[in-house]
Design an enzyme around this catalytic site. Structure first.
Site, PDB file in Angstrom:
ATOM      1  CB  CYS A 281      45.935  58.752  28.078  1.00  0.00           C
ATOM      2  SG  CYS A 281      46.745  60.331  28.051  1.00  0.00           S
ATOM      3  NE  ARG A 310      45.474  68.609  22.709  1.00  0.00           N
ATOM      4  CZ  ARG A 310      46.129  67.777  21.913  1.00  0.00           C
ATOM      5  NH1 ARG A 310      46.783  68.258  20.861  1.00  0.00           N
ATOM      6  NH2 ARG A 310      46.138  66.488  22.147  1.00  0.00           N
ATOM      7  CD  GLN A 328      43.857  63.054  20.151  1.00  0.00           C
ATOM      8  OE1 GLN A 328      44.362  64.146  19.959  1.00  0.00           O
ATOM      9  NE2 GLN A 328      44.141  62.335  21.218  1.00  0.00           N
ATOM     10  CG  ASP A 330      43.074  59.078  21.760  1.00  0.00           C
ATOM     11  OD1 ASP A 330      44.069  58.424  21.414  1.00  0.00           O
ATOM     12  OD2 ASP A 330      43.116  60.016  22.569  1.00  0.00           O
ATOM     13  CG  HIS A 332      44.343  55.291  25.477  1.00  0.00           C
ATOM     14  ND1 HIS A 332      43.296  56.105  25.082  1.00  0.00           N
ATOM     15  CD2 HIS A 332      45.423  56.106  25.620  1.00  0.00           C
ATOM     16  CE1 HIS A 332      43.727  57.356  24.998  1.00  0.00           C
ATOM     17  NE2 HIS A 332      45.002  57.382  25.322  1.00  0.00           N
ATOM     18  CE  LYS A 413      55.529  62.078  18.996  1.00  0.00           C
ATOM     19  NZ  LYS A 413      54.557  63.108  18.679  1.00  0.00           N
ATOM     20  CG  HIS A 459      49.128  56.809  24.865  1.00  0.00           C
ATOM     21  ND1 HIS A 459      48.415  57.550  25.788  1.00  0.00           N
ATOM     22  CD2 HIS A 459      50.127  56.207  25.569  1.00  0.00           C
ATOM     23  CE1 HIS A 459      48.954  57.401  26.987  1.00  0.00           C
ATOM     24  NE2 HIS A 459      49.994  56.596  26.884  1.00  0.00           N
TER      25      HIS A 459
END
Length: 584
Positions: A281, A310, A328, A330, A332, A413, A459
């Site tokens: 993000c 991670r 990921q 992902d 946004h 979420k 997100h």
């Protein structure tokens, strides 16, 4: 299962952890007890056996002693002690882990602690428990395995022995679960990944996947499908660095909530400290803030297949399902406050679009404010209310799940869990509504009145990560991928060397049509080649000998079939191309 039955089952599982501890105390009087909670599918207890070693073989005698306790129908008796007396009790008993827990209770202001007595065993515990051990149904539980576990999950602490047990409401439920475990073992993606030569892991990069050529095909097909779907829903692509100054992570809130799971770098003493990104993000936000936006620019959808790193403990790594580095899927999305409902619904439509080809059922869950939330409660309540309204409209009240306190630290979420071929569920998509991070980064846009306003940020991921989603699919399909995902779509087997050149020409024709093909012209028996092709799980197998070379038709063996079928070559190519196009 109703909430009442769920609560009763959880009590039973928790009670079984105490029964197991009581049995262990009788067999191993010097054991030190840590914690023994109920968990999904059963229970466990963490124990310190000192210098004494136990093995899986010892579980049988522990089980027998547990059966004796259940048969004796011992009562669970609760009592309370003032903190001071509880501390003195545990100091005298030498139960060092219980002593540490009580000291923590004292620090948090607790005045009393509760205990439960079961025969000769007494344990520090909040409860609740069932009334007596005899209420547990014979055959509804069993001890499962031993594992290592650091005290309080901290690798700096002592490694304890964790004993896991399985427990269900009835004997039949346990039997069904054990059958599922057998089936899951056959589907283990780590085993299949090795057998099908898809990927490997190496000590030089723990928890980081090395994709082999066939595995890379699946990975790329998933990614291509994802990319195409983003374009259909008007996303733009961005790519951000995988390493950012730690000041960004402090500003975003990840430092406070996530720093123990991050990798940090400092090249020389006194230089700035950087972190490999655990989330995407901040990068998308920096791109957004690079120029002032108008309300006419919104919704602004940034998609990024972002490389995430991670820190995971070695014991938590699990093939593709739990890795340290992954990509990921992902995105946004920057929106105005009045675009929340429409855009969340748009994301849910994209979830449906991406999940459709895989044939798995899925269910939505609303995940609410966690204890370590960031921002003000008013905006959280507003966000949760908005998500609940959307879920009520799309799925109907009561047709989605609730995960209390499971939201992200910056917003509530919607999570999606997929159900695979044997009924297991997997957390994949997440759609997070964030009113907090745009404020922290000073995100602005000019509204229709010419004034500055703060956007709302969504997100979202849908597959979760390409690696994990691929692991789920390997287990769902048992390695027998649908045609469009199969690394080799057509396997051609040459009966002898005299047929090899024809096989290669045939393969070239398939390749022109973008059909993935592999020729086996090795000097082995046809039977061996066929057995190898079956094990490789290719959707189609063609055996080519004299008869096939002399014919305009192909002899095709479909995956899972023992008989072959005759089909014209052009018709076969058309069939394969159409199935690939429809993602079958």
């Amino acid at each position: 299962m109703s909430e009442e039955k769920n609560n009763k089952l959880e009590m039973t599982r928790h009670s079984l952890s105490h029964i197991m501890a009581a049995a262990i105390l009788k067999l191993y009087p010097k054991v030190k007890f840590a914690i023994g909670p109920a968990v999904a599918d059963g229970f466990y207890y963490d124990l310190d056996f000192g210098k004494q070693k136990i093995s899986d073989g010892d579980l049988i005698k522990i089980e027998e002693e547990m059966k004796n306790i259940i048969k004796a129908n011992l009562l669970f008796e609760k009592f309370e002690l003032p903190i001071a007396k509880a501390l003195a009790r545990e100091k005298k008993s030498g139960q060092v882990y219980k002593l540490e827990l009580i000291k923590d209770f004292k620090k948090s202001g607790e005045k009393f602690v509760s205990y439960y007595k079961l025969g000769q065993f007494t344990d520090l515990c909040r409860g609740p428990h069932i009334k007596s051990a005899g209420q547990i149904q014979n055959g509804s539980w069993r001890l499962e395995k031993l594992a290592g576990a650091y005290w309080r999950g901290d690798e700096k602490n002592k490694m304890l022995t964790r004993i896991y047990g399985l427990a269900f409401a009835a004997k039949a439920e346990l039997a069904n679960y054990l059958k599922m475990l057998e089936e899951a073992e056959k589907r283990d993606h780590r085993k299949l990944g090795k057998e099908l030569d898809l990927f490997s892991f190496h000590e030089v990069a723990p928890g980081m996947t090395f994709f082999h050529p066939k595995g890379a095909v699946i990975y790329e097909e998933l990614k291509k499908f994802w990319v195409k779907a983003q374009k259909e829903f008007d996303y733009q692509y961005v790519y951000c660095p995988s390493m950012l100054d730690v000041s960004i992570w402090k500003q975003s809130g990840h430092w406070d909530h996530y720093k123990d799971d991050m990798y940090f770098l400092r090249f020389e003493d006194g230089e700035k400290q950087y972190a490999l990104r655990p989330m995407d993000c901040p990068g998308a936000i920096l791109i957004y803030n690079n120029s002032l936006k108008s309300y006419r620019d919104l919704p602004l959808r940034y998609a990024e297949p972002g490389l995430i790193t991670r820190k995971e403990k070695s014991g938590q790594l699990n093939g593709l399902l739990r890795v340290q580095q992954f990509t990921q899927d992902d995105a946004h999305i920057f929106i105005t406050a009045d675009q929340v409902e429409g855009e969340i619904k748009n994301v849910i439509s994209l979830v449906d679009r991406i999940y459709a080809p895989f044939g798995m059922k899925y269910k939505a869950y609303l995940s609410t404010r966690p204890d370590d939330f960031m921002g003000d409660i008013e905006s959280w309540n507003k966000a949760e209310k908005a998500l609940k309204k959307i879920l009520d409209e799309i799925y109907g009240a009561g047709n989605y799940g609730l995960k209390e306190k499971d939201g992200a630290f910056y917003g509530p979420k919607i999570d999606y869990q997929l159900e695979d071929a044997i009924g297991r569920t997997w957390q994949c998509a997440t759609v997070q509504l964030d009113f907090q991070m745009p404020l922290k980064f000073g995100c602005k846009y000019i509204d229709n009145n010419g004034k500055e306003a703060v956007p709302v940020l969504i997100h979202r991921t849908i597959m979760g990560s390409f690696e994990r989603f691929m692991g789920i699919l390997i287990e769902h399909y048992v390695g027998a991928f649908p045609l469009w995902l199969s690394p080799v779509q057509v396997k051609i087997i040459s009966v002898g060397q005299a047929h090899a050149e024809y096989c290669r020409k045939l393969a070239a024709e398939f390749e022109i049509e973008d059909i993935r093909v592999e020729v086996d012209e090795t000097d082995e028996t046809v039977g061996n080649k066929i057995r190898k092709a079956v094990a490789e799980k290719a959707p189609y197998m063609l055996v080519v000998g004299d008869r096939e070379m002399a014919s305009t038709n192909l002899s095709v063996r479909d995956r899972g079939e023992k008989q072959t079928r005759e089909i014209n070559k052009a018709e076969f190519i058309k069939e394969v191309r159409e199935k690939i196009k429809k993602r079958k």
